[in-house]
Scaffold this active site. Structure first.
Site, PDB file in Angstrom:
ATOM      1  N   HIS A 217       0.841  -1.202   0.000  1.00 50.62           N
ATOM      2  CA  HIS A 217       0.000   0.000   0.000  1.00 50.62           C
ATOM      3  C   HIS A 217       0.870   1.244   0.000  1.00 50.62           C
ATOM      4  O   HIS A 217       0.419   2.320   0.343  1.00 50.62           O
ATOM      5  CB  HIS A 217      -0.880   0.059   1.232  1.00 50.62           C
ATOM      6  N   GLY A 395      14.287  -4.400 -38.728  1.00 48.54           N
ATOM      7  CA  GLY A 395      15.748  -4.363 -38.824  1.00 48.54           C
ATOM      8  C   GLY A 395      16.382  -5.455 -37.984  1.00 48.54           C
ATOM      9  O   GLY A 395      17.275  -6.182 -38.434  1.00 48.54           O
ATOM     10  N   ILE A 396      15.899  -5.581 -36.755  1.00 48.06           N
ATOM     11  CA  ILE A 396      16.470  -6.586 -35.846  1.00 48.06           C
ATOM     12  C   ILE A 396      16.225  -7.997 -36.372  1.00 48.06           C
ATOM     13  O   ILE A 396      17.091  -8.866 -36.324  1.00 48.06           O
ATOM     14  CB  ILE A 396      15.844  -6.427 -34.438  1.00 48.06           C
ATOM     15  N   GLY A 397      15.032  -8.234 -36.906  1.00 52.88           N
ATOM     16  CA  GLY A 397      14.705  -9.558 -37.438  1.00 52.88           C
ATOM     17  C   GLY A 397      15.586  -9.910 -38.634  1.00 52.88           C
ATOM     18  O   GLY A 397      16.097 -11.038 -38.736  1.00 52.88           O
ATOM     19  N   THR A 437       7.219 -13.093 -40.191  1.00 53.94           N
ATOM     20  CA  THR A 437       6.872 -13.173 -41.600  1.00 53.94           C
ATOM     21  C   THR A 437       8.094 -13.036 -42.487  1.00 53.94           C
ATOM     22  O   THR A 437       8.322 -13.845 -43.394  1.00 53.94           O
ATOM     23  CB  THR A 437       5.879 -12.049 -41.959  1.00 53.94           C
ATOM     24  N   GLY A 479       2.541 -16.189 -48.814  1.00 55.38           N
ATOM     25  CA  GLY A 479       2.193 -14.972 -48.093  1.00 55.38           C
ATOM     26  C   GLY A 479       0.850 -14.411 -48.488  1.00 55.38           C
ATOM     27  O   GLY A 479       0.309 -13.556 -47.804  1.00 55.38           O
TER      28      GLY A 479
END
Lengths: 571, 571
Positions: A217, A395-397, A437, A479
């Site tokens: 609390h 970008g990361i993928g 994807t 797709g």
């Protein structure tokens, strides 16, 4: 913050109404709270819990077979009144006496004690164990002054299992006291909750900081630090709790990692991973870990670790089945554990290949290397484009996928693979590690091209063009996207058409590829102007007007870079 | 936002590690995700679910007897790769074929379809039903394009119950398709989540606004409004879903109110209360409602309502027991429902009283009226003081208690009660409705005073002083607080001492009371300068240096106001 209510003054009452409407198979409403809607044996000790509302599943969510017989439910973060506690206890009483348990807060102690006195005056036996698990709220020497937090669960369960196993009131009280003595918790918090209708949060913790030992609390903590890594938090929690190993504990321990509301399951599992390692490193036997929400504080962001140190009796009672609105334990039918292990990776076979194909495999490797370089150079820009059009991870993928492709291609070449096998391994590595994807589509493209390269001889320009065309076909087959859907298909289709046309017209592969890459680049830029479409192929489309599709852009960038490699190889 | 991680790139993997470490009795880790760690019968259809991570309990939390045989677990909000889906399916396969089900998103469709083709190429029978429950993501005519959200649960459960009931692959597929056709969901959102290591939330909704139909990854919604009341939101959700009652639905319906992460249980129960009423008003038969977190989006604030329209087969399958890490259904042992009803209020008996006491009862009533006025005037200031020292509800609690006391006192006087009974009823009403610590303490004070007033004759000043002294003693007995703990005791003790002393010295009750009220006021102000103490009596103390205690202040205000009433009555 709390967002949904009607009249803040009616919030707790309406919450209980909704809770009972949703859980009629477990509970029924009585004055002051809820009791089981199922029949319990006469003469059994009735376990009555309770406290302020706002801590679901504590306390109403814990009423049902194997756990509480009733719960007194107060207003938000306010103790139930003496009358409420008394009324719930009367409704729960089965003739075997009433056992009260609740977290140790001044208001609750006052009201439960007064209700207990009223019961005794009426000739109903009653006893109490308050839960005092929070090690940060008072020193060990004053354990009776400590607050109760998520340790409620262990004490309630020990008491209820004992009651249902036939213990009398004194026995239930003794086992609950032992459970409380063997339960220790330690919590941290990142934000406070904001009650219905309130203008400000109950308390705040500066952004990026973590309060140590803060109560549920907003009761004061003992320290504040920058938010640590998940592993560092695990070490902090475990090390402090292991300082207070109860006397007589033999090393069997149940860890309970409790979420206070909006620190979510995934984060808790990352923290729990390290907690589990640390407990095992300490030589403890970890039994039935719990990771979830057992005592919350609305949407407060915070977590606590509880260690419950078992003995034979407590372990036996812990396996007692439970079926309540928010907490259920015990297999419905006994289940046998499997002895299966994960299937070992299949034996690797490198297909036969020849020298000519080995040379092509070197080109494949160079192509994959240039893909990696291209993506690494553009990863931030691709992420930026995708943060407009999607969830920002394109970008990361692509980076994760292309790096995995390179690792796989190098391994294939090192093991003497031909061109097809090298590119197939690259395709497989890409789609496995990239996920999503785009990972799947790039896997399809590269796999289809690989089939035309073969593991013997050198492919012609027409073979390569046919492979690219097969890849494009595969992408549209899988797709379901069409030109104009703002996907990589918008760049891939003109690329393929131009490549095939140029090769058919007699151009060399590097020349044809260069023309095709130019076509892909023009088409990718055009996706910025396409009207969005809705549907399965691209659910994010509506956000993306005026921004080119990151998938089309990355395909154009890669095509252009590969063109340079092919031109260099030709010279 | 996500706060705890080690390396963001490792988050999903470490999350799965922790999940498996915590749930070894249900799942074991395999390449690509998890499968049951318990033995399933050979030849049974294996139900394999999956999708991106970040939606716990979807998808790993739904693996176990009665639900999925395995879950492919992708990266955060990214589809698992084809290889991952394939590997999980191979590990889960029991020889009866593999049934895939997952939410309808492009990346998932790509990868699950590709894995399905690989399985079939290997001679393993496989079939798929994608979940398309989100009515806001495409028109009904294009239901196959709709996204899957919390409706996953109904389709997965129907398929799994069918598989465990001996249906073959075609049968499982047919029943899952029927379940999907009879499942419709509608969601709203208030904030997006922020992924580990990300600088910004995945999406935002303006403060005070609600996005309608927004997807669980931030896919576009159809509208935005101000946040409605809980009842209005219930009406919005129910009315839209009832527009799409599936063909053949006979009115049996399971409502599932799903929380997306940080919209919490209490709020959902308030909303569910009205949903339940609306469904019943529409003539529907509400079966086994679910309110909780079944498909989240990290700590996204939002909720969705799913309606699952049963027929005989689907209802039978729904009662199939389930035991997984995050979802368990089915009584461990069959339970009998009780027929008990809440005990009726005890018959009211008004003790004998005389005219003299009736006159005193009028004074008691005037005193309670002045308490109500005093608290109403000062409620904001008391709240402000308490927001420094505690959780800010002191003013509201005192208001709730004093108004209830007045209602009870009026009722007693109307029924001819004497002074004692009138004040006892007031005390009982106060402590019941106020709840919390201060409610209980005011109940004690007033009850003890009442005992000295009697229901016959008029009390002397010494009787009143003795009653106040008994009340003060009761407060310290119950509350365990001492002078200096920054509670109302700090004002009550000097009040009592001064009152007793003045009365003993021969002062009239009004004069003695006025002196005592002055002493209480001085003492209450002094609580601002007291050093805080930690412990059971006042856990909030540390925040409160420099601020007077609201409980002491309200006691002083009340004492002063009562003094005025007593002086008026005297004249």
């Amino acid at each position: 913050m709390t967002r949904l209510w009607n009249d803040p003054a009616e919030f707790a009452d309406e919450m209980i109404d909704g809770f009972v409407a949703a859980n009629g198979r477990y509970v029924r409403r009585v004055t002051g709270g809820v009791v089981r809607s199922t029949v319990s044996p006469a003469g059994q000790v009735a376990v009555v819990v309770g406290g302020g509302s706002g801590h679901y599943p504590a306390f109403g969510g814990l009423v049902g077979p194997g756990l509480a017989h009733g719960a007194a439910m107060g207003n938000l973060f306010a103790s139930p009144s003496t009358q409420q506690v008394h009324a719930v206890a009367k409704a729960a009483d089965l003739g075997g006496g009433v056992f009260f348990s609740y977290g140790n807060y001044a208001g609750d102690v006052l009201n439960f004690d007064a209700a207990q006195e009223r019961l005794r005056a009426e000739g109903v036996e009653a006893a109490t164990v308050t839960v005092t698990d929070d090690v940060m709220s008072a020193p060990l020497a004053e354990k009776h002054k400590r607050r109760g937090i998520a340790g409620d669960l262990t004490v309630f369960r020990a008491a209820a299992a004992a009651a249902e196993s036939g213990y009398d009131l004194a026995g239930v009280t003794a086992v609950a006291a032992k459970a409380n003595e063997r339960t220790r918790s330690f919590g941290v918090a990142f934000t406070g909750c904001q009650l219905p209708g309130a203008d400000t949060p109950l308390f705040t913790v500066p952004k990026g900081r973590m309060a140590i030992g803060l109560g549920i609390h907003g009761e004061p903590g003992i320290d504040e630090t920058d938010i640590p890594t998940a592993d560092e938090l695990a070490a902090l929690l475990v090390s402090r709790l292991l300082e207070e190993r109860p006397e007589g504990a033999d090393g069997r321990v149940i860890p309970i990692l409790n979420g206070l509301g909006s620190l979510k399951y995934e984060e808790m599992f990352v923290v729990y991973r390290r907690i589990h390692q640390l407990l095992e490193d300490a030589g403890l036997e970890v039994i039935d870990p719990h990771v979830g929400e057992f005592c919350t504080s609305f949407d407060m962001a915070g977590t606590s670790l509880t260690l419950y140190w078992l003995d034979d009796e407590l372990e036996r009672l812990w396996e007692h089945p439970v079926d309540t609105p928010a907490y259920r334990r015990g297999a419905v039918t006994a289940q046998q554990q499997t002895t299966a292990v994960d299937a070992a990776a299949e034996a690797v076979v490198i297909p036969e290949s020849d020298e000519a194909s080995h040379a092509v495999a070197q080109t494949v490797l160079a192509v994959v290397e240039t893909i990696v370089d291209t993506i690494d150079e553009n990863v931030d820009e691709l992420g930026r484009l995708d943060s407009v059009a999607g969830d920002g991870d394109h970008g990361i993928g692509m980076q994760r996928g292309s790096h995995a492709a390179l690792t796989a291609a190098r391994s294939a070449v090192d093991q003497g693979a031909g061109a097809r096998t090298t590119l197939e391994w690259a395709a497989d590595g890409w789609s496995d590690k990239a996920g999503g994807t785009s990972g799947a589509l790039w896997g399809v493209i590269l796999t289809k091209i690989a089939e035309k390269l073969g593991d013997t001889g050198a492919p012609t320009a027409a073979d390569v063009a046919a492979g690219v065309a097969a890849g494009a076909q595969g992408v549209t087959d899988y797709g379901k996207a069409e030109v104009g859907d703002k996907t990589l298909v918008d760049a891939l289709v003109p690329f393929t058409a131009t490549l095939t046309q140029s090769v058919n017209a007699g151009a060399s592969l590097p020349d044809a590829w260069a023309s095709a890459a130019d076509a892909a680049t023009r088409a990718a830029r055009l996706t910025a102007d396409l009207l969005p479409r809705m549907g399965r192929a691209r659910t994010h489309g509506e956000h993306a007007i005026g921004t080119p599709d990151p998938g089309a852009i990355s395909l154009a960038l890669i095509a252009t870079a590969i063109g340079t490699v092919l031109a260099e190889k030709e010279n």
